[in-house]
Design a protein around this motif. Structure first.
Motif: not given
Length: 350
Positions: A240, A256, A259-260, A262-264, A282, A285, A287-288
């Protein structure tokens, strides 16, 4: 009347420390004079002393992990009293009027907060940090150090501790969340301790497994070596939150990929050179990729109280004033477990 204070000073990029004296301002109505007991060595001290980031004003007295006791107060001070255990972190003033300041996010002051060292007060005076015997700070930027925390263990919390506590809180690390900490140095070891205390499942990602036992002792549930390419395949889509604490460029796209949905990935280490990544990393998923800078005064006090409640402090090696140059070289070799702290009393005899 202004007072003089013994200090460790660097006069030019690449120069070694020398003992000298600096002036501290006369106490204003809301000022606190602090007798410094210990000052932590932060990697950013090294960057600024060596002008890695540019813009260093010499001579410089580093140090923004400061703990000590109140020696005197101005006539209007209400927050602190003589004899109190206190600390000073990365900044010593802010505008107090902009939206971030009013929201308690004064680390993001729109006017620009006043750094504890290598900065200028709003009146134009250069600021000098904690590698010195005393410091004068407005009471609103002085923290209370709980009695259950040792001075030496508390000092690094004023930068390393808050630098990782703030993003862990902001991105809601806690029960049910999987957090990866990249690097197990000064920042990383506190990230592991705090994330574990918050209730998250914690994984350390380090170049090798050489610190695995220490990582487990600090609270890590898992430990992986990033020099093993299988690690990135094994952990793909797992976390996460990834807290990157290292001050060197990494293959951002690979991290990156850990990350799952919405992971950051949050960067708190500050490499001297620009980093690169592919935007497509990004897209997959949602990702942020983010950054986080220290914490505000309110949150720093919250962090100190949290650490006291959970029995958390930095793992430190205490050194004398004559050992700082050597300590800098050891930090660059990752030869410290996990933070150097200067015993400021040795300034008088070094």
């Amino acid at each position: 009347m202004a007072t003089t204070s013994a200090a460790l000073v660097v006069t030019s990029p690449g120069a070694t420390f020398e003992r000298s004296t600096i002036e501290r301002r006369e106490l204003r109505d809301h000022d606190v004079l602090i007798d410094i007991r210990y000052a932590g060595i932060c990697h950013s001290d090294i960057h600024q002393v060596r002008d890695d980031w540019g813009g260093t004003t010499f001579p410089i007295v580093p140090g923004h992990e400061i703990v000590g006791e109140v020696a005197a107060v101005g006539p209007a001070v209400t927050r602190h009293a003589v004899g109190d255990r206190v600390g000073v972190g990365c900044f010593v003033d802010s505008c107090r009027e902009c939206e971030p300041c009013k929201d308690g996010e004064d680390q993001y002051c729109l006017r620009g907060n006043v750094p504890t060292y290598n900065g200028r007060d709003y009146d134009g005076e250069i600021t000098y940090g904690g590698y010195s015997q005393t410091i004068v700070v407005d009471e609103n930027y002085v923290l209370r150090v709980p009695t259950s925390l040792s001075y030496e263990g508390a000092a690094p919390l004023l930068c390393a501790g808050i630098t990782v506590y703030s993003p862990l809180r902001h991105w809601a690390a806690g029960p049910g969340k999987k957090v990866a900490v990249v690097g197990l140095g000064g920042l990383g070891h506190m990230a592991v301790k705090i994330a574990h205390a918050l209730g998250a499942e914690v994984t350390v990602l380090s170049q090798t497994l050489s610190k695995q036992d220490e990582g487990r002792r600090l609270g890590a549930d898992h430990y992986y070596a990033t020099n093993d390419k299988a690690t990135f395949k094994t952990l793909s889509g797992t976390f996460d939150l990834v807290i990157n604490t290292v001050s060197a460029n990494l293959p951002i796209d690979a991290y990156l990929g850990l990350l799952r949905l919405n992971g950051t990935m949050v960067n708190v280490g500050a490499p001297a050179e620009p980093s690169e990544f592919r935007v497509f990393s990004l897209f997959r998923g949602r990702r942020s990729l983010a950054g986080s800078s220290i914490g505000g005064i309110r949150e720093t006090q919250e962090m100190l109280d949290f650490c006291a409640e959970h029995g958390l402090a930095a793992d430190v090696e205490v050194i004398g004033a004559d050992q700082v140059d050597e300590a800098y070289e050891r930090v660059l070799r990752s030869d410290v477990r996990f933070r150097f702290v200067i015993d400021v009393a040795t300034l008088a005899s070094a």
